[in-house]
Design a protein around this motif. Structure first.
Motif, PDB file in Angstrom:
ATOM      1  N   GLU A   1       0.819  -1.211   0.000  1.00  0.00           N
ATOM      2  CA  GLU A   1       0.000   0.000   0.000  1.00  0.00           C
ATOM      3  C   GLU A   1       0.851   1.259   0.000  1.00  0.00           C
ATOM      4  OE1 GLU A   1      -3.114   2.581  -0.178  1.00  0.00           O
ATOM      5  OE2 GLU A   1      -3.047   0.420  -0.596  1.00  0.00           O
ATOM      6  N   SER A   2       2.025   1.225   0.651  1.00  0.00           N
ATOM      7  CA  SER A   2       2.867   2.422   0.702  1.00  0.00           C
ATOM      8  C   SER A   2       3.336   2.827  -0.701  1.00  0.00           C
ATOM      9  CB  SER A   2       4.085   2.175   1.599  1.00  0.00           C
ATOM     10  OG  SER A   2       4.871   1.098   1.112  1.00  0.00           O
TER      11      SER A   2
ATOM     12  N   ARG B   1       0.420   4.590  -2.376  1.00  0.00           N
ATOM     13  CA  ARG B   1       0.278   5.958  -1.843  1.00  0.00           C
ATOM     14  C   ARG B   1       1.346   6.868  -2.437  1.00  0.00           C
ATOM     15  NH1 ARG B   1      -0.681   3.285   3.204  1.00  0.00           N
ATOM     16  NH2 ARG B   1       1.461   3.771   3.855  1.00  0.00           N
TER      17      ARG B   1
ATOM     18  N   ASP C   1       0.338   7.966  -5.813  1.00  0.00           N
ATOM     19  CA  ASP C   1      -0.728   8.971  -5.731  1.00  0.00           C
ATOM     20  C   ASP C   1      -0.180  10.374  -5.507  1.00  0.00           C
ATOM     21  OD1 ASP C   1      -2.852   7.257  -6.172  1.00  0.00           O
ATOM     22  OD2 ASP C   1      -3.112   6.786  -4.042  1.00  0.00           O
ATOM     23  N   GLN C   2       1.051  10.466  -4.996  1.00  0.00           N
ATOM     24  CA  GLN C   2       1.621  11.772  -4.667  1.00  0.00           C
ATOM     25  C   GLN C   2       2.335  12.427  -5.853  1.00  0.00           C
ATOM     26  OE1 GLN C   2       4.026  11.409  -1.034  1.00  0.00           O
ATOM     27  NE2 GLN C   2       2.610   9.825  -0.314  1.00  0.00           N
TER      28      GLN C   2
ATOM     29  N   ARG D   1      -7.607   1.621  -9.709  1.00  0.00           N
ATOM     30  CA  ARG D   1      -7.100   2.641  -8.785  1.00  0.00           C
ATOM     31  C   ARG D   1      -6.721   3.923  -9.519  1.00  0.00           C
ATOM     32  NH1 ARG D   1      -4.250   2.202  -3.110  1.00  0.00           N
ATOM     33  NH2 ARG D   1      -3.629   4.376  -2.858  1.00  0.00           N
TER      34      ARG D   1
END
Length: 618
Positions: free
Chosen positions: A130-131, A134, A137-138, A172
């Protein structure tokens, strides 16, 4: 204008990037359509042979689109070399995998968040963390490229369970274009890739599987170590190449035999310590003239352009595997060899492995079908290239001039009577004596050899004793090998003995004729291996006697430069580019910039050095 200027410029086109960054003047085949599809935000599934320019199909859209191209690749051990190659072109690239320390990972993550990366390489298992999601996403994602997409196929030998999660990318990150690429896939595998990755609505691009610069040869196995040594000494002295063996023990033995003969060869298999495998792979990639002796655990994603030959000392399990492994030769488009030696023992061994394999009956039938197709390719009297392409659903007129069956056509002969004799011997041993034996004993019976074993068992009294004196032992073994390939004979997996099949009765009952292939004598002289025509890669520049020492001087300069920078030699320049420089002998940087493979960043980084080496050679 440097790469960041080109890539960041809002009016930069794909052709601008191709010319200024990669140093090529024109796209090949469907490259432009693929690149435009992705650059415009569409999805694509791309089948393109090794050396066909697949990487450009996602690298250029990543440089044209806003954001970072995220490349999912299973090749952790090769990511550093891939990033080094892009860095030499002026492309801002990075990777995240388990080989990095925390500081290295943080630096790459920050570069991605800041929009300072054009391409980011990830292993598929990292997307399950998951990291990592994330982190993505940044930043701004330009596209997702799924390399080695055949790893999603559960029928394939390179299956990776982590690839099954890649269908979640569209969920996603909707709206981010995806491109899946592979060099090897039948129609069935292509459909499986599309379904599992959620690319059923994507545009499919299927390039020709033909590799015209590769010469395909299959020879009967007769002391394979000596045969390999002859190949290396007569056709490929000093060349880089890969030798594939079925077992780890064979890998070690072959590497040692070559080393004992003064040929630099290194072993690679899963039983070696990881640091040894890594060091041997690095040496192979970074130095000239090294031979890697390996199991099929080695090779996927290897981006070494100057592999001049791939040799198989054992029969591959499938046409897909054979095509993928031989495709590692001649990525630069220069003449290369795909050489395979196989014999009766290979067929026996493969049949036994299938019988003992895990999985249900359907799985074993699938493995048998793969092997049957490989045997058909080995035993064909037709053009091997045509048969190979036909397997992948593509037509070829045949008579390619660059395979052994075209250069030295084998004779097709009526083997019905010899087949009946051999099958009859197996029948009589089994039905009359309740005995089964291997091929060597059966051949001795047919040739009327009164060996101690034959005398002991009383087999000299069989009616088939001596009925095959007209054929040599080698010819009988060829008959047996082809009957196994045709499914007219089988091997008992427990004892390695010959048994009849249901189809044997058709031959024994004279209801079926048997056409066989007579192994040809080796052609005298060298074989013709034409260079690939067309395309953006440098063409094979013929070297005159005067140009050859210039080329060698340029190779020496390249080797020293690569060693100083800690990168593979091909990262500096490909052999094909050095050949062009040696032949055209550009006088200045402006003339050098016109040679295929010399982009803006490489001109600035290496231009003065290569010109100095060129003039020193003159």
């Amino acid at each position: 204008m440097t790469l960041p200027d080109v890539a960041a410029h809002p009016t930069a086109t794909a052709l601008d990037v191709l010319r200024d960054v990669f140093g090529y003047d024109a796209f090949r085949g469907e490259q432009q359509q693929i690149i435009e599809t992705i650059a415009d935000g569409g999805d694509a599934l791309v089948l393109m042979p090794t050396g066909g320019g697949k990487s450009l199909c996602y690298q250029i859209p990543a440089l044209v689109r806003r954001g970072t191209g995220v490349v999912i690749s299973p090749l952790i051990a090769l990511m550093q070399d891939q990033v080094d190659a892009l860095d030499a072109l002026g492309v801002r690239a990075g990777f995240l995998n388990s080989t990095q320390d925390p500081d290295q990972r943080r630096a790459v993550e920050q570069a991605y968040r800041s929009g300072e990366l054009d391409l980011l390489y990830l292993a598929p298992e990292r997307l399950g963390v998951e990291s990592t999601a994330r982190l993505l996403d940044q930043g701004t994602i330009a596209l997702f490229a799924i390399d080695e997409a055949h790893c999603v196929s559960q029928w394939g030998h390179d299956f990776r369970p982590d690839y099954l999660r890649l269908s979640e990318l569209a969920e996603r990150w909707p709206g981010v274009p995806r491109i899946a690429l592979t060099a090897t896939a039948t129609h069935q595998t292509r459909a499986e890739i599309a379904t599992r990755l959620g690319l059923t609505e994507a545009r499919h691009f299927v390039a020709s599987f033909d590799r015209p610069n590769i010469t395909y040869r299959v020879v009967p196995k007769d002391n394979p170590g000596r045969q390999l040594l002859d190949l290396l000494r007569t056709e490929h002295p000093g060349d880089a190449g890969i030798v594939y063996c079925l077992s780890r023990a064979s890998v070690e033995k072959t590497a040692q035999q070559l080393t004992d003969q003064g040929i630099r060869a290194l072993p690679y298999h899963a039983g070696l310590p990881a640091h040894v495998r890594s060091a041997n792979q690095s040496t192979f990639l970074r130095e000239d003239g090294v031979i890697m002796v390996a199991t099929i655990a080695f090779g996927m994603g290897i981006d070494k352009p100057d592999v001049r030959f791939v040799a198989h000392l054992d029969l591959p399990k499938s046409v897909e595997g054979y095509y993928q492994e031989t495709g590692r030769a001649g990525r630069d488009g220069l003449p290369s060899t795909a050489w395979l030696t196989y014999g009766l023992a290979d067929v026996v061994q493969q049949r036994k492995m299938i019988a003992e394999s895990d999985g249900d009956l359907a799985h074993r039938r699938k493995l048998s079908a793969h092997l049957d197709a490989m045997l058909a390719l080995c035993e064909t009297v037709e053009c091997r290239r045509a048969q190979l392409l036909r397997y992948f659903g593509q037509d070829h007129a045949g008579s390619c001039g660059a395979c052994d069956t075209c250069q030295n056509p084998p004779e097709a002969w009526d083997g019905t009577v010899p087949a009946q004799k051999l099958l009859s011997a197996v029948f009589r041993l089994d039905r009359e004596r309740n005995q089964r034996f291997g091929v060597g004993h059966v051949v001795d019976i047919l040739r009327g050899k009164s060996t101690p074993k034959i005398t002991q068992w009383g087999h000299d009294s069989l009616t088939v004793f001596g009925v095959g004196e007209d054929l040599s032992e080698g010819e009988w073994r060829s008959v047996a090998r082809q009957l196994l390939a045709l499914g007219l004979l089988e091997v008992d997996s427990n004892h390695g003995t010959l048994v009849l099949t249901e189809a044997s009765a058709e031959v024994l009952g004279r209801r079926r004729d048997v056409r066989l292939r007579r192994d040809p004598r080796p052609a005298s002289g060298s074989t013709r291996r034409p260079a690939r025509s067309g395309g953006a890669r440098p063409e094979a520049a013929p070297l005159s006697d005067a140009d050859q020492p210039v080329f060698e001087r340029l190779r020496a300069w390249r080797a020293a430069t690569a060693k100083e920078q800690g990168v593979p030699a091909y990262v500096v320049f490909h052999d094909a580019t050095l050949r062009a420089v040696a032949t055209e002998q550009p006088a200045d940087l402006d003339a050098l910039s016109g040679i295929s493979g010399v982009g803006q960043a490489k001109l600035e980084r290496y231009g003065e050095g290569i010109l100095a080496a060129l003039h020193a050679a003159g």
